[in-house]
Design a protein around this motif. Structure first.
Motif, short mmCIF file in Angstrom:
data_model
loop_
_atom_site.label_atom_id
_atom_site.label_comp_id
_atom_site.label_asym_id
_atom_site.label_seq_id
_atom_site.Cartn_x
_atom_site.Cartn_y
_atom_site.Cartn_z
N VAL A 135 -41.94 6.22 59.73
CA VAL A 135 -40.60 6.01 59.43
C VAL A 135 -40.31 4.47 58.75
O VAL A 135 -40.42 3.58 59.59
CB VAL A 135 -39.25 6.13 60.59
N TRP A 136 -40.36 4.52 57.57
CA TRP A 136 -40.24 3.05 56.68
C TRP A 136 -38.87 2.48 56.85
O TRP A 136 -38.63 1.19 57.17
CB TRP A 136 -40.64 3.14 55.39
N ARG A 137 -37.49 3.35 56.45
CA ARG A 137 -36.34 2.63 56.50
C ARG A 137 -35.26 3.75 57.19
O ARG A 137 -35.71 5.08 56.69
CB ARG A 137 -35.79 2.16 55.28
N MET A 155 -29.55 6.22 51.80
CA MET A 155 -30.65 6.96 52.11
C MET A 155 -30.62 7.38 53.75
O MET A 155 -30.89 6.37 54.58
CB MET A 155 -31.87 6.71 51.59
N ASP A 156 -30.62 8.56 54.42
CA ASP A 156 -30.92 8.67 56.06
C ASP A 156 -32.11 8.16 56.25
O ASP A 156 -32.04 7.38 57.36
CB ASP A 156 -30.60 10.05 55.99
N ARG A 157 -33.29 8.52 55.77
CA ARG A 157 -34.51 7.95 56.19
C ARG A 157 -35.58 8.21 55.21
O ARG A 157 -35.44 9.07 54.23
CB ARG A 157 -35.02 9.17 57.21
N ILE A 158 -36.28 7.15 54.86
CA ILE A 158 -37.34 7.06 54.07
C ILE A 158 -38.66 7.11 54.88
O ILE A 158 -38.91 5.86 55.64
CB ILE A 158 -37.27 6.07 53.11
N ILE A 168 -38.08 10.73 50.78
CA ILE A 168 -36.80 10.71 51.28
C ILE A 168 -36.33 11.76 52.04
O ILE A 168 -36.41 12.87 51.40
CB ILE A 168 -35.89 10.27 49.80
N ILE A 169 -35.70 11.52 53.29
CA ILE A 169 -34.98 12.77 53.93
C ILE A 169 -33.66 12.50 53.88
O ILE A 169 -33.11 11.60 54.39
CB ILE A 169 -35.65 12.83 55.30
N ASP A 170 -32.96 13.56 53.68
CA ASP A 170 -31.28 13.58 53.80
C ASP A 170 -31.16 14.68 55.00
O ASP A 170 -31.35 15.94 54.84
CB ASP A 170 -30.74 14.11 52.48
#
Length: 578
Positions: A135-137, A155-158, A168-170
């Protein structure tokens, strides 16, 4: 002097318009947009004004509070904990620390959503251990330009992949799930995809909607068609925010709006009738689309309205919406001329063009040219020398019917010289109907019934078949209206009974209460691939079904088709990006 009066009137009109636009250029230009702002404005310009210009407080709903809580918990989890060593209890502690009590007005709701949250986090932790990721950000603020407009997002999660690219994950915590094709045409998905390209660049590889309740990931991609349409929407919203007059847009979502009581559109009736009925177990919130869906095919009804399985965009819906939006603005013309020009009608048509769901670029361009011909023919036959500004357009109604409530929109109402009112409904059907078909059209029965309840002195109703440049007019008797009312009550009672029974049964048994039913719309059904009658439909009935759906109006569908995503998005992405 008489000859100079129209010239003076037009001069004054254009001077006022110029002054207004100059003022708006300096004081009304939005500095940057977010999906929350765009979504709010598209649903209702007045809501946007209250929420983002006047900064009125927006209350949490249980679903929006739940979505915000889960996003906060997952952000803290990936920031402060190691997935390999973290325990469920630590996640549950984060849930308690980030809880929003104000979002759950009753003890029962509070307990139900806490249990729901624990179940979700338990599944999430198990998935994270089985599928380790870098998990980067999390909750990364990004900015970029879409169609020359500054747009921001979060962005929820990158995740960083082994090859150095980024995914990218939403997160989605609502009940409704989009298919991959549905996500491909989702406005929020497209906006965030374009922001991902801008902020991450060439290393941006994948984008997923992660439906946490179902533990399912849906890939999001973007087509040239969607890219073009998203750019058009963002530009138009930015332009309208700056130059268009603020007005409320009445509709079913008003029931869930925080500004309902203060909205000028609802001064006469502030009670949230539809919301009250939808929250009851023994009353049905109906629309014509919902009722006809149940009657045409109970299985398809269940998939859409109960299971909340999203549908794919379809070109015939797009052209229907384009025509309706064009006519809505056209018949509210308030310029200095006696009647609006053909060029203005065509300008509106091109501004409102929706390019989604077409088979190809060529298909879209061919349809666009053909439909422009419809506009020209319509103007020559129905507007030139005959224009009359509408009494009302897209008139929303929300009325009690027995113990139930029914909603709908009326395309256009026009007041006659004798004080009566004529109703006009636009159709872009591929098949011309007969007088007998129109006389028994149940949607027109609904409009006649609604006009009676609203005290509108309805004289007649006309269906305008835009593709054929023809119209058919009909009337209804008191007996017709009474029989229609009893019919709707019977159908609504049956729907309530079946839905209540289905809630107590396992999925397979509940599905049997909603059997598939072959009808003329099967050819355009999104659920045909999984329909038990598929082979029968495509063999024995292939010559009897339509492979194009002729129902072009889906505006009055239930709010669950959009409200969960809208509430969740606004609650999660609004802070810090507005």
């Amino acid at each position: 002097m008489a000859r100079g009066a129209p010239v003076l009137k037009r001069w004054i009109y254009w001077m006022k318009k110029l002054a207004k636009n100059v003022y708006r250029w300096f004081f009304a230009c939005p500095d940057r947009l977010s999906f929350s702002k765009i979504s709010s404005y598209l649903s209702c310009p007045q809501k946007y004004e209250f929420e983002f210009k006047k900064k009125k407080t927006v209350k949490y709903t249980p679903m929006s509070a739940y979505g915000t809580i889960i996003h906060r918990v997952l952000e803290a989890f990936h920031t402060d904990y190691d997935v390999k060593t973290a325990s469920e209890d630590e996640l549950f502690q984060l849930l308690d620390e980030n809880w929003i009590p104000a979002g759950f007005p009753t003890k029962e709701e509070d307990e139900r959503f806490r249990a729901r949250g624990r179940d979700l986090l338990r599944r999430y932790l198990a998935h994270a251990r089985e599928n380790p990721a870098e998990v980067w950000r999390t909750e990364l603020f990004v900015t970029g330009k879409i169609g020359g407009v500054d747009v921001v997002g979060q962005m929820d999660r990158i995740d960083q992949e082994p090859d150095g690219t980024y995914t990218i994950i939403d997160y989605k915590t609502g009940d409704k799930k989009l298919s991959a094709e549905g996500a491909q045409n989702d406005l929020q998905a497209n906006i965030y995809y374009l922001l991902g390209e801008t902020s991450i660049g060439k290393k941006f590889k994948n984008f997923f909607f992660w439906y946490l309740e179902r533990d399912e990931k849906v890939p999001v991609t973007i087509t040239d068609e969607a890219r073009k349409e998203t750019t058009r929407v963002v530009r138009k919203v930015a332009h309208d925010m700056q130059y268009a007059d603020v007005h409320p847009r009445k509709g079913v979502l008003c029931n869930w709006c925080d500004f309902y009581e203060r909205c000028p559109a609802w001064k006469e009736r502030p009670e949230r009738l539809y919301k009250i009925v939808r929250e009851s177990e023994d009353r049905m919130g109906l629309s014509y689309s919902k009722m006809s869906s149940y009657e045409n095919c109970p299985m398809a009804y269940k998939k859409l309205y109960i299971d909340k399985v999203g549908t794919k965009p379809k070109w015939f819906f797009s052209i229907g919406h384009t025509v309706h939006q064009t006519m809505e603005e056209f018949y509210m013309y308030d310029g200095p001329l006696a009647e609006p020009s053909l060029s203005w009608l065509l300008k509106l048509y091109h501004e409102h063009w929706i390019g989604r769901g077409y088979d190809s670029k060529q298909h879209e361009e061919e349809t666009k040219r053909e439909a422009e011909g419809w506009m020209r023919n319509y103007y020559d036959k129905y507007v030139k020398g005959k224009f009359r500004r509408a009494y009302a357009v897209e008139e929303y109604f929300e009325l009690p019917l027995g113990r139930h409530v029914i909603i709908g929109y009326i395309d256009r109402l026009e007041q006659n010289d004798d004080g009566t009112v004529s109703l006009y409904d636009y159709k872009t059907d591929p098949v011309m109907r007969t007088q007998a078909d129109v006389n028994k059209d149940r949607q027109l029965f609904l409009y006649a019934w609604a006009c009676k309840k609203l005290g509108i002195p309805l004289r007649d109703q006309t269906l305008l078949f835009v593709k054929f440049n023809e119209h058919i007019t009909t009337t209804h008797t008191e007996k017709d209206i009474e029989e229609f009312e009893q019919y709707v009550i019977r159908v609504a009672d049956e729907m309530v009974k079946v839905e209540r029974a289905a809630k107590t049964l396992p999925t397979a048994e509940a599905d049997r209460l909603f059997p598939p039913k072959i009808n003329k719309y099967c050819g355009g059904c999104d659920y045909l691939p999984i329909c038990p009658k598929r082979e029968e439909i495509l063999t024995q009935h292939k010559d009897k079904i339509m492979h194009k759906v002729d129902e072009t109006k889906i505006r009055d569908r239930e709010p669950e088709s959009v409200i969960v995503v809208s509430d969740e998005s606004a609650a999660v992405h609004a802070p810090g990006v507005n």
